[in-house]
Design a protein around this motif. Sequence first.
Motif, mmCIF file in Angstrom:
data_model
loop_
_atom_site.group_PDB
_atom_site.id
_atom_site.type_symbol
_atom_site.label_atom_id
_atom_site.label_comp_id
_atom_site.label_asym_id
_atom_site.label_seq_id
_atom_site.Cartn_x
_atom_site.Cartn_y
_atom_site.Cartn_z
ATOM 1 N N UNK A 1 0.852 -1.176 0.000
ATOM 2 C CA UNK A 1 0.000 0.000 0.000
ATOM 3 C C UNK A 1 0.897 1.237 0.000
ATOM 4 N N UNK A 2 0.740 2.098 -1.015
ATOM 5 C CA UNK A 2 1.578 3.303 -1.074
ATOM 6 C C UNK A 2 1.283 4.263 0.085
ATOM 7 N N UNK A 3 2.323 4.967 0.485
ATOM 8 C CA UNK A 3 2.179 6.020 1.497
ATOM 9 C C UNK A 3 2.293 7.365 0.796
ATOM 10 N N UNK A 4 1.522 8.322 1.292
ATOM 11 C CA UNK A 4 1.586 9.688 0.784
ATOM 12 C C UNK A 4 1.942 10.581 1.961
ATOM 13 N N UNK A 5 3.081 11.256 1.846
ATOM 14 C CA UNK A 5 3.494 12.202 2.883
ATOM 15 C C UNK A 5 3.114 13.593 2.413
ATOM 16 N N UNK A 6 2.365 14.283 3.250
ATOM 17 C CA UNK A 6 1.910 15.635 2.945
ATOM 18 C C UNK A 6 2.806 16.629 3.678
ATOM 19 N N UNK A 7 3.356 17.542 2.932
ATOM 20 C CA UNK A 7 4.181 18.582 3.538
ATOM 21 C C UNK A 7 3.259 19.560 4.270
ATOM 22 N N UNK A 8 3.733 20.183 5.330
ATOM 23 C CA UNK A 8 2.885 21.105 6.087
ATOM 24 C C UNK A 8 2.327 22.231 5.217
ATOM 25 N N UNK A 9 1.070 22.555 5.465
ATOM 26 C CA UNK A 9 0.375 23.674 4.820
ATOM 27 C C UNK A 9 -0.453 24.337 5.914
ATOM 28 N N UNK A 10 -0.396 25.661 6.052
ATOM 29 C CA UNK A 10 -1.038 26.324 7.190
ATOM 30 C C UNK A 10 -2.536 26.063 7.332
ATOM 31 N N UNK A 11 -3.238 25.846 6.238
ATOM 32 C CA UNK A 11 -4.683 25.635 6.309
ATOM 33 C C UNK A 11 -5.093 24.165 6.204
ATOM 34 N N UNK A 12 -4.444 23.418 5.335
ATOM 35 C CA UNK A 12 -4.891 22.055 5.053
ATOM 36 C C UNK A 12 -4.331 21.012 6.015
ATOM 37 N N UNK A 13 -3.101 21.143 6.408
ATOM 38 C CA UNK A 13 -2.502 20.220 7.393
ATOM 39 C C UNK A 13 -1.258 20.877 7.981
ATOM 40 N N UNK A 14 -1.446 21.716 8.987
ATOM 41 C CA UNK A 14 -0.344 22.504 9.551
ATOM 42 C C UNK A 14 0.847 21.676 10.032
ATOM 43 N N UNK A 15 0.619 20.483 10.491
ATOM 44 C CA UNK A 15 1.685 19.639 11.008
ATOM 45 C C UNK A 15 2.278 18.722 9.945
ATOM 46 N N UNK A 16 1.685 18.712 8.755
ATOM 47 C CA UNK A 16 2.045 17.701 7.781
ATOM 48 C C UNK A 16 1.312 16.419 8.158
ATOM 49 N N UNK A 17 1.433 15.401 7.328
ATOM 50 C CA UNK A 17 0.688 14.176 7.601
ATOM 51 C C UNK A 17 1.205 13.080 6.693
ATOM 52 N N UNK A 18 1.084 11.841 7.137
ATOM 53 C CA UNK A 18 1.377 10.691 6.286
ATOM 54 C C UNK A 18 0.158 9.793 6.276
ATOM 55 N N UNK A 19 -0.276 9.418 5.080
ATOM 56 C CA UNK A 19 -1.465 8.583 4.950
ATOM 57 C C UNK A 19 -1.161 7.364 4.083
ATOM 58 N N UNK A 20 -1.870 6.282 4.359
ATOM 59 C CA UNK A 20 -1.811 5.088 3.524
ATOM 60 C C UNK A 20 -2.935 5.187 2.502
ATOM 61 N N UNK A 21 -2.618 4.875 1.268
ATOM 62 C CA UNK A 21 -3.586 4.995 0.182
ATOM 63 C C UNK A 21 -3.598 3.693 -0.603
ATOM 64 N N UNK A 22 -4.772 3.229 -0.950
ATOM 65 C CA UNK A 22 -4.888 2.002 -1.740
ATOM 66 C C UNK A 22 -4.409 2.251 -3.162
ATOM 67 N N UNK A 23 -3.736 1.264 -3.708
ATOM 68 C CA UNK A 23 -3.291 1.336 -5.097
ATOM 69 C C UNK A 23 -4.519 1.541 -5.991
ATOM 70 N N UNK A 24 -4.420 2.491 -6.924
ATOM 71 C CA UNK A 24 -5.521 2.793 -7.838
ATOM 72 C C UNK A 24 -6.469 3.865 -7.342
ATOM 73 N N UNK A 25 -6.339 4.265 -6.078
ATOM 74 C CA UNK A 25 -7.222 5.285 -5.508
ATOM 75 C C UNK A 25 -6.800 6.671 -5.985
ATOM 76 N N UNK A 26 -7.768 7.528 -6.159
ATOM 77 C CA UNK A 26 -7.514 8.924 -6.524
ATOM 78 C C UNK A 26 -6.890 9.652 -5.335
#
Length: 111
Positions: A1-26
Amino acid sequence: MPKVRLMPHPDLCPEGKEIDVSKGESLCEALLTHGVAIEHACEMVAACATCHVYVREGGPSLSKPKDDEEDQLDHAWGLESQSRLACCVKLREADLVIEFPRHTRNHAREH
């Protein structure tokens, strides 16, 4: 399962975040599922550029943008070579690092 690391953004995810995403998912659907309120004014049909993101790592693993995505990216704020529309990005095997632009094309945001 791919991981997506989100860089910090003041409004969308101030701390940053890492999520697991299913293959083929948007990417856009995955962000929304994990509580990241990315804009998607066209309801994810590649008819606007409000879900514009930068794919900082893992981009070569993704399929090439189709014409409708390329056309909409021309209207995105802060367009770069790593720009993609989250509604058009389908996860494959590779992990991604995503950065959100500072601004969006959508001037009014509903909560």
